[in-house]
Motif scaffolding. Structure first.
Motif, PDB file in Angstrom:
ATOM      1  N   LYS A 131       6.965   0.575  -4.034  1.00  8.51           N
ATOM      2  CA  LYS A 131       5.760  -0.102  -3.518  1.00  8.51           C
ATOM      3  C   LYS A 131       5.594   0.113  -2.018  1.00  8.51           C
ATOM      4  CE  LYS A 131       6.997  -4.238  -4.850  1.00  8.51           C
ATOM      5  NZ  LYS A 131       8.268  -3.911  -5.474  1.00  8.51           N
ATOM      6  N   SER A 132       6.706   0.095  -1.289  1.00  9.54           N
ATOM      7  CA  SER A 132       6.618   0.176   0.168  1.00  9.54           C
ATOM      8  C   SER A 132       6.421   1.598   0.676  1.00  9.54           C
ATOM      9  CB  SER A 132       7.878  -0.435   0.802  1.00  9.54           C
ATOM     10  OG  SER A 132       7.920  -1.827   0.570  1.00  9.54           O
ATOM     11  N   VAL A 175       3.343   1.870   2.698  1.00 10.30           N
ATOM     12  CA  VAL A 175       3.536   1.357   4.053  1.00 10.30           C
ATOM     13  C   VAL A 175       4.315   2.371   4.886  1.00 10.30           C
ATOM     14  CG1 VAL A 175       4.467  -0.534   5.428  1.00 10.30           C
ATOM     15  CG2 VAL A 175       3.480  -0.995   3.180  1.00 10.30           C
ATOM     16  N   ASP A 176       5.357   2.964   4.283  1.00  9.79           N
ATOM     17  CA  ASP A 176       6.150   3.966   4.997  1.00  9.79           C
ATOM     18  C   ASP A 176       5.282   5.160   5.406  1.00  9.79           C
ATOM     19  OD1 ASP A 176       8.382   2.400   4.676  1.00  9.79           O
ATOM     20  OD2 ASP A 176       9.064   3.442   2.873  1.00  9.79           O
ATOM     21  N   ILE A 201       0.662  -3.080  11.179  1.00 13.43           N
ATOM     22  CA  ILE A 201       1.565  -3.214  10.034  1.00 13.43           C
ATOM     23  C   ILE A 201       2.487  -4.388  10.288  1.00 13.43           C
ATOM     24  CG2 ILE A 201       3.341  -2.069   8.661  1.00 13.43           C
ATOM     25  CD1 ILE A 201       2.022   0.589   9.355  1.00 13.43           C
ATOM     26  N   GLY A 211       5.421  -6.979   8.651  1.00 10.70           N
ATOM     27  CA  GLY A 211       6.417  -7.088   7.596  1.00 10.70           C
ATOM     28  C   GLY A 211       7.797  -6.981   8.175  1.00 10.70           C
ATOM     29  N   ASP A 224       3.609  -6.169   4.472  1.00 12.53           N
ATOM     30  CA  ASP A 224       4.633  -5.660   3.559  1.00 12.53           C
ATOM     31  C   ASP A 224       5.615  -6.780   3.222  1.00 12.53           C
ATOM     32  OD1 ASP A 224       6.252  -4.045   2.064  1.00 12.53           O
ATOM     33  OD2 ASP A 224       7.235  -3.108   3.782  1.00 12.53           O
ATOM     34  N   GLU A 225       5.566  -7.223   1.956  1.00  6.53           N
ATOM     35  CA  GLU A 225       6.486  -8.273   1.471  1.00  6.53           C
ATOM     36  C   GLU A 225       6.391  -9.545   2.316  1.00  6.53           C
ATOM     37  OE1 GLU A 225       8.082  -7.926  -1.237  1.00  6.53           O
ATOM     38  OE2 GLU A 225       8.311  -5.793  -1.611  1.00  6.53           O
ATOM     39  N   CYS A 251      -1.799  -5.379   1.101  1.00  3.02           N
ATOM     40  CA  CYS A 251      -0.650  -6.266   0.952  1.00  3.02           C
ATOM     41  C   CYS A 251       0.258  -5.781  -0.165  1.00  3.02           C
ATOM     42  CB  CYS A 251      -1.131  -7.690   0.652  1.00  3.02           C
ATOM     43  SG  CYS A 251       0.211  -8.858   0.357  1.00  3.02           S
ATOM     44  N   VAL A 252       1.518  -5.506   0.163  1.00  2.00           N
ATOM     45  CA  VAL A 252       2.544  -5.182  -0.823  1.00  2.00           C
ATOM     46  C   VAL A 252       3.210  -6.493  -1.229  1.00  2.00           C
ATOM     47  CG1 VAL A 252       4.674  -3.922  -1.254  1.00  2.00           C
ATOM     48  CG2 VAL A 252       2.909  -2.911   0.194  1.00  2.00           C
TER      49      VAL A 252
END
Length: 558
Positions: A35-36, A39-40, A127, A129, A460-461, A489-490
């Motif tokens: 999932k991330s 974001v990465d 970002i 998280g 993220d999370e 949103c993760v």
């Protein structure tokens, strides 16, 4: 706003292209599904450090690309214009990471450094998280966010403008006052200009002077040589060229009487004799004009010596001394004008300092009032987000001296937070828990309702370590934020996922013995099924599915 993201051979993703729209987009999937990775990918496109482990096994390189709509992002458009990277109202970021660890980046198809990528991304995306690279950890960004929350942009611009004008004036005054003796400095410059105006020559005149000096310096040798040439051409000796040609003319005249075909050669000899006569006459005239005057030689040599001395002193070639004279004229005019206006500049500096002090004081008062309101708003939101008793504070510190002209005003900002009752507030950048940091960041963004200029926010999370009613509140706050900004949103909580306007599911597949990640946009039925999976365990019952549909309907009805 982020409109699309493309990844190829990135970690376990073989290839994926995802389109994004406004509002809140949620990303869910089983643990370890990747999932991330989205974001990465955005972090790497924001200039984060890359390594070879990010390239899919067996591939030479990973490719990442994102496209943004800049129609509502004037700061990003202006940055691109200043860097000569602008292209309409869209922006494309691209980065390639090779398996040996090197990488390259492009902005709108033009090569760019990672520093440029980071500067631009800071105007496009935030970002939040469990990452270190977060804009909210920057004190400068915190101050900018406080100013945006306060809504005093015109006051901030006035302070900046007065500071810029004052700094420019200070630089001029320091340059003028830096000279110990203005009169001596001016006198020196005038003397240098007078010397250059007297001795410096244009390139043509310089060439003529050098040629004249050579002639005068070698006048004796020239006279001797010309006299010798005259003897060779038309002297008294038997071997003189004119005598020899005369004999040849007489002999040819007799021979032509015997054979008329020799007439052309006699004409050639006659022409040669005429040319020799002309050359001899010219050499005699030159000899009469040879200048053996030592005074003129001394004058030419003095002029050249002066020129070389000036060239050494001004560190310029001799043929550029005229340009140096022009530079000195310009410098003298500017210095004379500046000195004449020094008193006026000093008075203008005092006025600017007074105006700046008033504007900075007004800005400081506005900031202090906004800091109190922001602290109360964020503290209240922290309680709603599962941190009861937590406290948020905005610390403002006076920066610089009373006479300093700081572009940002006379305050520096630090966000302080206490996540639990009884704990003293600490700087936000020193908060240990990534989950707490993410929720605090969410509370700040919700409190300011996206008043900063960044168009896309990624969480993220943010739901790490929470559940139940608090998770539903987190989802509601993210959805509310999505009404003003694009939100990605993760999450692993169904209460958050149900609030999204769009839902992406990340899953793993095994194809031909190779594991790959697949990203799917879910329709309404797919969303309900994914929420049921997130709610249930190994077995998803009818009751679980009904609960999921009810949760989705309630969230989407708000």
């Amino acid at each position: 706003m982020l409109t699309s993201l493309y990844v190829r051979h990135f970690a376990v993703v073989e290839e994926a292209e995802i389109g994004f729209g406004p509002g809140m987009t949620v990303v869910s999937g089983e643990t370890g599904a990747g999932k991330s990775l989205l974001v990465d990918a955005l972090l790497l496109l924001s200039g984060a450090r890359a390594d070879s482990g990010m390239v899919r096994a067996g591939c030479e390189r990973a490719e990442l690309a994102a496209e943004f709509d800049l129609s509502a992002l004037p700061e990003a458009r202006e940055w691109l214009r200043q860097e000569a990277l602008d292209e309409d109202e869209t922006c494309r970021l691209r980065r390639v990471i090779r398996s040996e660890g090197s990488s390259r980046a492009w902005i709108n198809g033009r090569p760019a450094s990672l520093a440029q990528l980071g500067e631009l991304a800071g105007r496009l995306i935030e970002i939040h998280g469990q990452h270190e690279h977060q804009a909210l950890l920057s004190r400068s960004h915190q101050l900018a966010l406080l100013d945006a929350y306060a809504g005093h942009a015109e006051l901030v611009q006035r302070v900046r403008r007065l500071a810029q004008e004052g700094r420019a004036l200070e630089t001029q005054i320091r340059a003028l006052q830096g000279e110990e003796d203005h009169a001596s400095h001016l006198a020196l410059r005038r003397h240098e200009l007078t010397e250059l105006e007297r001795w410096a020559l244009a390139p043509d005149a310089l060439a003529e002077l050098e040629a004249r000096q050579r002639r005068l310096a070698n006048a004796g040798r020239l006279a001797e040589g010309i006299a010798h040439l005259g003897e060779l051409l038309d002297g008294e000796g038997e071997l003189a060229l004119r005598r020899t040609l005369a004999r040849a003319q007489g002999e040819l005249t007799r021979l032509v009487a015997l054979d008329a075909r020799l007439e052309p050669w006699r004409e050639l000899i006659d022409g040669a004799a005429i040319a020799v006569d002309e050359a001899a006459d010219a050499l005699r005239r030159y000899l009469d004009e040879v200048d053996l005057d030592p005074a003129r030689l001394a004058e030419a040599e003095e002029h050249l010596a002066r020129l070389h001395e000036l060239a050494r002193r001004h560190r310029r070639p001799v043929d550029e001394l005229g340009e140096r004279a022009n530079e000195l004229r310009t410098e003298l005019e500017a210095l004379e004008q500046a000195l004449a206006g020094l008193d006026a500049r000093l008075a203008e500096r005092d006025r600017l300092r007074r105006d700046y002090a008033l504007a900075a004081a007004e800005l400081g008062a506005s900031r202090r009032a906004a800091a109190a309101r922001l602290a109360a708003d964020v503290s209240a939101l922290m309680a709603e987000l599962g941190m009861p008793g937590g406290r948020f504070e905005v610390m403002l510190e006076t920066h610089g001296e009373d006479t300093s002209l700081d572009l940002l005003g006379r305050e520096r900002c630090e966000f302080l937070v206490s996540a639990n009752p009884g704990q003293p507030p600490r700087p936000l950048r020193k908060v240990a828990s990534g989950g707490e940091l993410a929720r605090i960041s969410l509370a700040i963004e919700v409190a300011t309702l996206g008043k900063d200029s960044v168009g896309t926010m990624v969480f993220d999370e943010v739901d790490s370590g929470i559940g139940g009613a608090v998770a539903e509140v987190v989802g509601q706050k993210l959805r509310a934020l999505g009404s003003r900004r694009q939100v990605l949103c993760v999450t692993h909580l169904p209460q958050v996922a149900a609030q999204g306007h769009t839902h992406l599911k990340v899953s793993k597949e095994n194809v031909g013995g190779q594991t790959r990640t697949v990203i799917t946009r879910l329709d309404e039925a797919g969303r309900a099924e994914e929420l049921a999976r997130m709610l249930g365990g190994l077995e998803i019952t009818a009751e679980t599915r009904a609960h999921a549909r009810q949760m989705l309907e309630r969230a989407q009805a708000d």
